[in-house]
Design an enzyme around this catalytic site. Sequence first.
Site, PDB file in Angstrom:
ATOM      1  CB  CYS A 166      54.114  15.600  23.525  1.00 46.67           C
ATOM      2  SG  CYS A 166      54.215  16.337  21.888  1.00 46.67           S
TER       3      CYS A 166
HETATM    4  N1  NDP Z   1      59.982  17.948  20.820  1.00 49.37           N
HETATM    5  C1  NDP Z   1      59.053  17.271  21.466  1.00 49.37           C
HETATM    6  O1  NDP Z   1      58.385  17.811  22.373  1.00 49.37           O
HETATM    7  C2  NDP Z   1      58.788  15.846  21.150  1.00 49.37           C
HETATM    8  C3  NDP Z   1      59.461  15.181  20.163  1.00 49.37           C
HETATM    9  N2  NDP Z   1      59.183  13.861  19.904  1.00 49.37           N
HETATM   10  C4  NDP Z   1      59.851  13.160  18.832  1.00 49.37           C
HETATM   11  O2  NDP Z   1      61.232  13.047  19.120  1.00 49.37           O
HETATM   12  C5  NDP Z   1      61.972  13.088  17.912  1.00 49.37           C
HETATM   13  C6  NDP Z   1      62.963  14.244  18.009  1.00 49.37           C
HETATM   14  O3  NDP Z   1      62.219  15.445  18.135  1.00 49.37           O
HETATM   15  P1  NDP Z   1      62.902  16.862  18.415  1.00 49.37           P
HETATM   16  O4  NDP Z   1      63.983  16.715  19.393  1.00 49.37           O
HETATM   17  O5  NDP Z   1      61.797  17.780  18.684  1.00 49.37           O
HETATM   18  O6  NDP Z   1      63.544  17.166  16.976  1.00 49.37           O
HETATM   19  P2  NDP Z   1      64.765  18.117  16.592  1.00 49.37           P
HETATM   20  O7  NDP Z   1      64.503  18.545  15.204  1.00 49.37           O
HETATM   21  O8  NDP Z   1      64.941  19.141  17.637  1.00 49.37           O
HETATM   22  O9  NDP Z   1      66.021  17.121  16.615  1.00 49.37           O
HETATM   23  C7  NDP Z   1      66.171  16.070  15.721  1.00 49.37           C
HETATM   24  C8  NDP Z   1      67.528  15.428  15.941  1.00 49.37           C
HETATM   25  O10 NDP Z   1      67.679  14.299  15.063  1.00 49.37           O
HETATM   26  C9  NDP Z   1      68.875  14.414  14.279  1.00 49.37           C
HETATM   27  N3  NDP Z   1      68.602  13.775  12.991  1.00 49.37           N
HETATM   28  C10 NDP Z   1      67.782  14.242  12.003  1.00 49.37           C
HETATM   29  N4  NDP Z   1      67.724  13.351  10.990  1.00 49.37           N
HETATM   30  C11 NDP Z   1      68.528  12.310  11.336  1.00 49.37           C
HETATM   31  C12 NDP Z   1      68.879  11.097  10.697  1.00 49.37           C
HETATM   32  N5  NDP Z   1      68.386  10.772   9.486  1.00 49.37           N
HETATM   33  N6  NDP Z   1      69.720  10.260  11.328  1.00 49.37           N
HETATM   34  C13 NDP Z   1      70.225  10.572  12.547  1.00 49.37           C
HETATM   35  N7  NDP Z   1      69.942  11.730  13.206  1.00 49.37           N
HETATM   36  C14 NDP Z   1      69.089  12.586  12.601  1.00 49.37           C
HETATM   37  C15 NDP Z   1      69.134  15.909  14.242  1.00 49.37           C
HETATM   38  O11 NDP Z   1      70.503  16.205  14.070  1.00 49.37           O
HETATM   39  P3  NDP Z   1      71.242  16.181  12.656  1.00 49.37           P
HETATM   40  O12 NDP Z   1      70.192  16.357  11.606  1.00 49.37           O
HETATM   41  O13 NDP Z   1      72.204  17.326  12.734  1.00 49.37           O
HETATM   42  O14 NDP Z   1      71.926  14.865  12.625  1.00 49.37           O
HETATM   43  C16 NDP Z   1      68.714  16.335  15.637  1.00 49.37           C
HETATM   44  O15 NDP Z   1      69.729  16.065  16.572  1.00 49.37           O
HETATM   45  C17 NDP Z   1      60.957  13.266  16.778  1.00 49.37           C
HETATM   46  O16 NDP Z   1      60.601  12.029  16.246  1.00 49.37           O
HETATM   47  C18 NDP Z   1      59.787  13.905  17.497  1.00 49.37           C
HETATM   48  O17 NDP Z   1      58.596  13.699  16.810  1.00 49.37           O
HETATM   49  C19 NDP Z   1      58.277  13.167  20.638  1.00 49.37           C
HETATM   50  C20 NDP Z   1      57.587  13.766  21.615  1.00 49.37           C
HETATM   51  C21 NDP Z   1      57.745  15.178  21.937  1.00 49.37           C
HETATM   52  C1  X2W Z   2      54.213  21.884  18.429  1.00 47.18           C
HETATM   53  C2  X2W Z   2      54.499  20.853  17.363  1.00 47.18           C
HETATM   54  O1  X2W Z   2      54.770  21.181  16.227  1.00 47.18           O
HETATM   55  N1  X2W Z   2      54.438  19.570  17.736  1.00 47.18           N
HETATM   56  C3  X2W Z   2      54.710  18.471  16.850  1.00 47.18           C
HETATM   57  C4  X2W Z   2      54.567  17.195  17.586  1.00 47.18           C
HETATM   58  C5  X2W Z   2      55.891  16.682  18.030  1.00 47.18           C
HETATM   59  C6  X2W Z   2      55.808  15.273  18.471  1.00 47.18           C
HETATM   60  O2  X2W Z   2      55.569  14.965  19.597  1.00 47.18           O
HETATM   61  O3  X2W Z   2      55.906  14.415  17.511  1.00 47.18           O
HETATM   62  P1  X2W Z   2      55.823  12.853  17.660  1.00 47.18           P
HETATM   63  O4  X2W Z   2      55.013  12.585  18.857  1.00 47.18           O
HETATM   64  O5  X2W Z   2      55.191  12.324  16.452  1.00 47.18           O
HETATM   65  O6  X2W Z   2      57.143  12.302  17.853  1.00 47.18           O
HETATM   66  C7  X2W Z   2      53.759  18.400  15.655  1.00 47.18           C
HETATM   67  O7  X2W Z   2      52.635  18.829  15.739  1.00 47.18           O
HETATM   68  O8  X2W Z   2      54.167  17.779  14.663  1.00 47.18           O
END
Ligand code: NDP
Ligand code: X2W
Length: 363
Positions: A166
Amino acid sequence: MSGMSEEVVNICVVGATGYAGVEVARLVLDHPTLRLVMVTDRKIAGTPLAEAYPSLRGITDLAFSLPEPDAIAKTADVAFLAVPHTASLSLTPQLLARGVTVIDLSADYRLKDAATYEAWYGVPHTSPSLLAEAVYGLPELNRDKLTDLARTRAAGRPVLVAAPGCYPTATALAAAPALAAGLTTTSLVISDCISGVSGAGRAPSERTHYCHAAESVEAYGVGRHRHTPEIEQTLTGVAGRPMDVVFTPHLAPLTRGLLSTVYLEAASGVTTAQVQQAYGDAYAHEALVTTLPSGQMPRTGSVAGSARAQVGVALDQRRRGMIVASCAIDNLGKGAASQAVQCANVVLGLPETCGLDFTAPVL
Ligand SMILES: NC(=O)C1=CN([C@@H]2O[C@H](COP(=O)(O)OP(=O)(O)OC[C@H]3O[C@@H](n4cnc5c(N)ncnc54)[C@H](OP(=O)(O)O)[C@@H]3O)[C@@H](O)[C@H]2O)C=CC1
Ligand SMILES: CC(=O)N[C@@H](CCC(=O)OP(=O)(O)O)C(=O)O
């Protein structure tokens, strides 16, 4: 399984209990061509998705499965990996080997250099050869390479998209027009960003606890946040010369929303009209990115819940002459899930905005 452009394409979302994953699931459920056939979680397999996220009651009966590569390959054409960084290191090659196209939302395949990955993520990259073939999934800057992937996939080979984070997405959209138009000759970009709390994922921490995060704003990860090399890689690519980034993320009491404000020293003689023109031209033909009129700056509330970005720019002409550009996105939308779907659309040969062309709630 194989999905052609006019046929339904079967989708698995790995990590669908997470905030980014459930947002992908929501978009896929509303998409005219993609069909949600599998959602995974390692702890609550068998539980309906709608039990974890009640807004999906009456919309889907799908229950969580375990994220097993064989089961995913048997069911789905495309897997969205919404898992924490390092988790998709091993999952991605296993899925590609089974013919599944991967749209990875994690950071594991974004950096092109394995040593840089190890330096910032603290673990060796276990599939460095895939870094060269992964395409960075920022369509507005990298559409040609995503279109190349569509050809590869149409020829029967699975492909890998590394969807950006993001902060890197908003910073790139804010800085790229100035760099591409040569409006700055220095190699420094300062990026101040503000993120909503959902950016930290679903698991609560001390920093994201309501009592800590509400009614307060703070900087974190100053000078050492892992998105720094990702932003530098992207801006270096746009500028065609090495760029340095000072990146400072802030956490703000918003559920959704991300604002990146960048500062670039203007080249001598650059005018406000030139800056506005460059930004207007850069996104004039982009369906999901809007340049605001001169004098206006974006707000996160205008894009929350949407797949869109809004960009505003100004020239501070006192003393040094600074281009100040700001980009607002929804961290879970253009910062994660909708961008991943946008990439999937391109890779699948679908219209790029298919399933994404909805308006954000106005209030
Ligand atoms: N939140 C955001 O705004 C953004 C997030 N991202 C990226 O997207 C990804 C997900 O982020 P976010 O949704 O915030 O994270 P969350 O912590 O909310 O969710 C992570 C998910 O991954 C699962 N998970 C964790 N470890 C494993 C594994 N080893 N194998 C399979 N499943 C797994 C978890 O479920 P369980 O452990 O129960 O299996 C859960 O469903 C990250 O890489 C993050 O950096 C990117 C941009 C923005
Ligand atoms: C508010 C907050 O904690 N944000 C996350 C960024 C999440 C994210 O976007 O991580 P990736 O783009 O690497 O998937 C952080 O700073 O680590």
